[in-house]
Design a protein around this motif. Sequence first.
Motif, PDB file in Angstrom:
ATOM      1  N   LEU A  85      12.055   5.542 -59.046  1.00 42.49           N
ATOM      2  CA  LEU A  85      13.224   5.559 -58.160  1.00 42.49           C
ATOM      3  C   LEU A  85      12.854   5.953 -56.729  1.00 42.49           C
ATOM      4  CD1 LEU A  85      15.796   7.491 -60.392  1.00 42.49           C
ATOM      5  CD2 LEU A  85      15.580   5.007 -60.100  1.00 42.49           C
ATOM      6  N   ASP A  86      11.717   6.612 -56.592  1.00 40.07           N
ATOM      7  CA  ASP A  86      11.308   7.161 -55.303  1.00 40.07           C
ATOM      8  C   ASP A  86      10.465   6.145 -54.533  1.00 40.07           C
ATOM      9  OD1 ASP A  86      10.925   8.860 -53.199  1.00 40.07           O
ATOM     10  OD2 ASP A  86       9.687  10.306 -54.290  1.00 40.07           O
ATOM     11  N   VAL A 103      15.442   4.864 -52.147  1.00 42.66           N
ATOM     12  CA  VAL A 103      15.608   6.216 -52.706  1.00 42.66           C
ATOM     13  C   VAL A 103      17.105   6.437 -52.946  1.00 42.66           C
ATOM     14  CG1 VAL A 103      15.370   8.688 -52.181  1.00 42.66           C
ATOM     15  CG2 VAL A 103      13.528   7.102 -51.587  1.00 42.66           C
ATOM     16  N   PRO A 104      17.481   6.980 -54.093  1.00 43.94           N
ATOM     17  CA  PRO A 104      18.908   7.235 -54.350  1.00 43.94           C
ATOM     18  C   PRO A 104      19.543   8.046 -53.205  1.00 43.94           C
ATOM     19  CG  PRO A 104      17.622   7.631 -56.328  1.00 43.94           C
ATOM     20  CD  PRO A 104      16.642   7.409 -55.212  1.00 43.94           C
ATOM     21  N   TRP A 136      12.156  16.612 -56.103  1.00 45.16           N
ATOM     22  CA  TRP A 136      12.500  15.640 -55.064  1.00 45.16           C
ATOM     23  C   TRP A 136      11.963  16.088 -53.701  1.00 45.16           C
ATOM     24  CZ3 TRP A 136      13.769  10.765 -55.368  1.00 45.16           C
ATOM     25  CH2 TRP A 136      14.386  10.277 -56.528  1.00 45.16           C
ATOM     26  N   LEU A 137      12.015  17.383 -53.433  1.00 49.26           N
ATOM     27  CA  LEU A 137      11.574  17.887 -52.130  1.00 49.26           C
ATOM     28  C   LEU A 137      10.061  17.990 -52.019  1.00 49.26           C
ATOM     29  CD1 LEU A 137      14.289  20.619 -51.530  1.00 49.26           C
ATOM     30  CD2 LEU A 137      14.105  18.359 -50.445  1.00 49.26           C
ATOM     31  N   LEU A 173      24.709  26.424 -47.336  1.00 54.06           N
ATOM     32  CA  LEU A 173      24.757  26.240 -48.781  1.00 54.06           C
ATOM     33  C   LEU A 173      24.820  24.743 -49.065  1.00 54.06           C
ATOM     34  CD1 LEU A 173      25.037  27.299 -51.654  1.00 54.06           C
ATOM     35  CD2 LEU A 173      27.444  27.740 -51.202  1.00 54.06           C
ATOM     36  N   PHE A 174      23.756  24.218 -49.669  1.00 51.18           N
ATOM     37  CA  PHE A 174      23.706  22.785 -49.950  1.00 51.18           C
ATOM     38  C   PHE A 174      24.629  22.440 -51.106  1.00 51.18           C
ATOM     39  CE2 PHE A 174      22.089  18.948 -51.968  1.00 51.18           C
ATOM     40  CZ  PHE A 174      22.016  18.101 -50.874  1.00 51.18           C
ATOM     41  N   GLU A 175      25.428  21.428 -50.907  1.00 55.22           N
ATOM     42  CA  GLU A 175      26.313  20.903 -51.944  1.00 55.22           C
ATOM     43  C   GLU A 175      25.762  19.549 -52.377  1.00 55.22           C
ATOM     44  OE1 GLU A 175      28.720  22.697 -53.055  1.00 55.22           O
ATOM     45  OE2 GLU A 175      29.168  24.076 -51.418  1.00 55.22           O
ATOM     46  N   GLY A 176      25.616  19.316 -53.647  1.00 52.06           N
ATOM     47  CA  GLY A 176      25.211  17.994 -54.093  1.00 52.06           C
ATOM     48  C   GLY A 176      24.059  17.944 -55.081  1.00 52.06           C
ATOM     49  N   LEU A 177      23.572  19.088 -55.541  1.00 48.99           N
ATOM     50  CA  LEU A 177      22.475  19.042 -56.512  1.00 48.99           C
ATOM     51  C   LEU A 177      22.899  18.366 -57.814  1.00 48.99           C
ATOM     52  CD1 LEU A 177      20.573  22.438 -56.132  1.00 48.99           C
ATOM     53  CD2 LEU A 177      20.118  20.229 -55.052  1.00 48.99           C
ATOM     54  N   ALA A 178      24.178  18.434 -58.137  1.00 44.88           N
ATOM     55  CA  ALA A 178      24.666  17.795 -59.372  1.00 44.88           C
ATOM     56  C   ALA A 178      24.566  16.275 -59.296  1.00 44.88           C
ATOM     57  CB  ALA A 178      26.112  18.200 -59.635  1.00 44.88           C
ATOM     58  N   ASP A 179      24.492  15.741 -58.088  1.00 43.55           N
ATOM     59  CA  ASP A 179      24.452  14.291 -57.912  1.00 43.55           C
ATOM     60  C   ASP A 179      23.039  13.716 -57.949  1.00 43.55           C
ATOM     61  OD1 ASP A 179      27.233  14.369 -57.536  1.00 43.55           O
ATOM     62  OD2 ASP A 179      26.988  14.742 -55.389  1.00 43.55           O
TER      63      ASP A 179
END
Length: 186
Positions: A51-52, A57-58, A95-96, A37-43
């Motif tokens: 930005l890319d 890249v952030p 992003w992916l 379960l990926f954590e961090g989409l809110a960031d």
Amino acid sequence: MSVRVLALVGSLRAGSHNRQLAEAAVKHAPAGTDVELFEGLADLPFYNEDLDVEGSVPAAAARLREVAGGADAFLLFSPEYNGTMPAVLKNAIDWLSRPFGAGALSGKSVAVVGTAFGQYGGVWAQDDARKAAGIAGATVLADAKLSVPGSVTRFAETHPADDAEVVASLTEVLRQIAEQAAPAAA
């Protein structure tokens, strides 16, 4: 060797039923399948080509790409927001999808599931997520589906991990993902 499935949840709410559904996938993953379960989409900042840029890249986007690059397949969990998928899930797909033609989704198996309050369980949003993932280069498993309606009442007192019908359906989706992604995992 296990098939590594990365779960992305389109709801940021701590008590989200879609997050609970993802937790059920982690808990009940069949043998030979590991679900993270990926954590961090809110960031993640909203995707912006300015930005890319290689080397700047952030950090949140670079982390997502790194974790996703190590996955063999993806399981996307989408509630339905105003008849479509949530922006946070679409943003992750954006992003992916980069670099174009070589993003972390490119050629990898993706299934989309979810739950929503409405009578159809978020099927419009899930169809939109399948479309976006496919355009981003993923191999979308069109028949690996699970849309659970009435989430607010169905999961009011029962976690999806304890709902036998949901667990059986979710396990079948994971089996289909693993079967499709197994050659890539080998």
